[in-house]
Enzyme design. Structure first.
Site, PDB file in Angstrom:
ATOM      1  N   ARG A  60      24.754 -21.159  57.499  1.00  8.82           N
ATOM      2  CA  ARG A  60      23.581 -21.055  58.440  1.00  8.82           C
ATOM      3  C   ARG A  60      22.860 -19.764  58.665  1.00  8.82           C
ATOM      4  NH1 ARG A  60      24.904 -25.587  63.180  1.00  8.82           N
ATOM      5  NH2 ARG A  60      24.155 -27.298  61.777  1.00  8.82           N
ATOM      6  N   LYS A  89      32.413 -45.989  60.760  1.00 14.36           N
ATOM      7  CA  LYS A  89      31.968 -47.120  61.267  1.00 14.36           C
ATOM      8  C   LYS A  89      30.468 -47.569  60.833  1.00 14.36           C
ATOM      9  CE  LYS A  89      34.794 -46.188  65.428  1.00 14.36           C
ATOM     10  NZ  LYS A  89      34.812 -46.335  66.797  1.00 14.36           N
ATOM     11  N   GLY A 121      22.783 -33.738  62.682  1.00 19.83           N
ATOM     12  CA  GLY A 121      22.325 -34.922  63.376  1.00 19.83           C
ATOM     13  C   GLY A 121      20.594 -35.238  63.044  1.00 19.83           C
TER      14      GLY A 121
END
Length: 397
Positions: A31, A192, A372
């Site tokens: 980063r 999931k 995210g």
């Protein structure tokens, strides 16, 4: 930033310095390295570069172990130039540090999350940050899904621009989902279905082929009536899986599920495995990777695909031999990308890790480190940090 006149100006640069640390040292400088183009350009144009960032979750309190000081030192090494550090991000300490800056200097301010006003997007805290700069540049796409003071609030007070990393992320995502070359294939995997419902529902309306892998695929297979043995699945989401497939069919989106899987009795490194068709999963075994026939079937489709979006490894890649499916497909996509036959965009923490382990992370068209924010963009959600740049706040100046 093309339109920003930064010479002699105090530029508040929202970066993402939330990097992995081990024993007080940066363990992965990716980063920081990705910030270099923006910081160097600003400094070379004569700006006084003032870097804002959060680190970890101090929850509005000063936590010495979460200071940005060691990261500022690492940033200096990456930039190969001195980087100053201020032990606060607002108030007299920060103001004094900013006042010392000369054109071309770089300063890192202390963790914005040491103040409760950061995550609350408090107006007074936003104003205190804005007081330190003349121009605001956001180069932290990875934090753009949060409406915090340093990602959204400050943009209300200063002329605001996107940094080069933010620009690259948005360009890549626009090429992948906004106005892509078709046909478009999306690879979505993970443990999931429940964590990626918004993503799946958005993608079936936007892509031509939706590849579902990982343990998520078990839920879809079980919903279709396949016995998946001891495989991880979500039994309460069988109806949801069937509904997603129904919507996909109506939208003309092909759902691509495994044809075969790699199974084992135990999830352990180098466990004895078998390759079986999805109709022959033993009752006492679990699917831990896609099989070779599944990977080959997708590779055969590659010449007819123009754009690929990848979020999630196909199997339990951290443990050999369950990385084989991901590695084989990654190598094929990387090769097609290098040959100019496909645009490939990947993102998400596990995806980045898997592609690094496969040794192809430099070969995709673009690999997002945003996590995210990348996922929420793919879900079709508005990102506050991006919206703040596009709402016209930049016209303030």
């Amino acid at each position: 930033m093309d339109n920003a006149k930064v010479a002699g100006q105090r530029v508040l640069l929202r970066a993402d310095l939330n990097v992995p640390m081990q024993n007080g040292k940066v363990s992965d400088a990716t980063r920081l390295e990705r910030l270099v183009p923006t910081i160097k350009e600003l400094a070379e144009k004569g700006a006084k570069v003032i870097v804002l960032s959060h680190f970890d979750r101090p929850k509005g309190k000063v936590v010495p172990e979460m200071s940005l000081k060691p990261i500022a030192e690492a940033l200096g090494r990456v930039l190969d130039k001195p980087v100053a550090f201020a032990e606060d991000c607002i108030g007299p300490v920060a103001e004094a540090a900013v006042a010392k800056l000369k054109n071309g200097d770089v300063l890192v301010l202390e963790n914005t999350r040491f103040h409760a006003g950061e995550e609350k997007n408090d107006a007074a805290f936003s104003e205190a940050l804005a007081k330190l700069g003349d121009i605001y540049v956001n180069d932290a796409f990875s934090a753009a899904h949060r409406a915090h003071a340093s990602t959204e609030g400050v943009a209300r007070h200063l002329p605001a621009f996107a940094g080069r990393l933010m620009q690259a992320e948005l360009h890549a995502l626009e090429a992948a989902l906004g106005n892509p070359q078709r046909p478009v294939a999306a690879i979505v995997a993970g443990s999931k279905v429940s964590t990626k419902l918004d993503l799946l529902n958005n993608l079936v309306a936007k892509v031509d082929i939706l590849v579902i892998g990982g343990a998520m695929a078990n839920t879809f297979l079980a919903a279709q009536g396949h016995d998946v043995g001891k495989s991880l699945q979500e039994k309460d989401l069988h109806g949801t899986a069937l509904e997603i497939m129904k919507i996909a069919a109506a939208k003309g989106c092909e759902i691509f599920l495994p044809k075969d899987v790699v199974v084992a009795q135990n999830f352990a490194a180098n466990a004895p495995t078998q390759v079986v068709s999805i109709d022959a999963i033993p009752a006492d075994m679990m699917a831990l990777d896609v099989g070779p026939a599944t990977v080959e079937a997708f590779i055969e489709r590659l010449p007819h695909i123009k754009t690929i979006i990848w979020n999630g490894p196909l199997g339990a890649f951290e443990t050999k031999p369950f990385d084989h499916g991901t590695n084989t497909l990654a190598a094929a996509i990387a090769q097609a990308t290098k040959e100019g036959k496909v645009i490939s965009v990947g993102g998400g923490g596990d995806t980045v890790s898997a592609l690094k382990l496969a040794g192809v992370h430099h070969d995709l068209t673009y690999l997002s480190s945003a996590g995210g924010a990348f996922l929420e963009w793919m879900e079709g959600k508005i990102l506050p940090g991006v919206e703040a740049l596009s709402k016209g706040f930049s016209n303030l100046g």
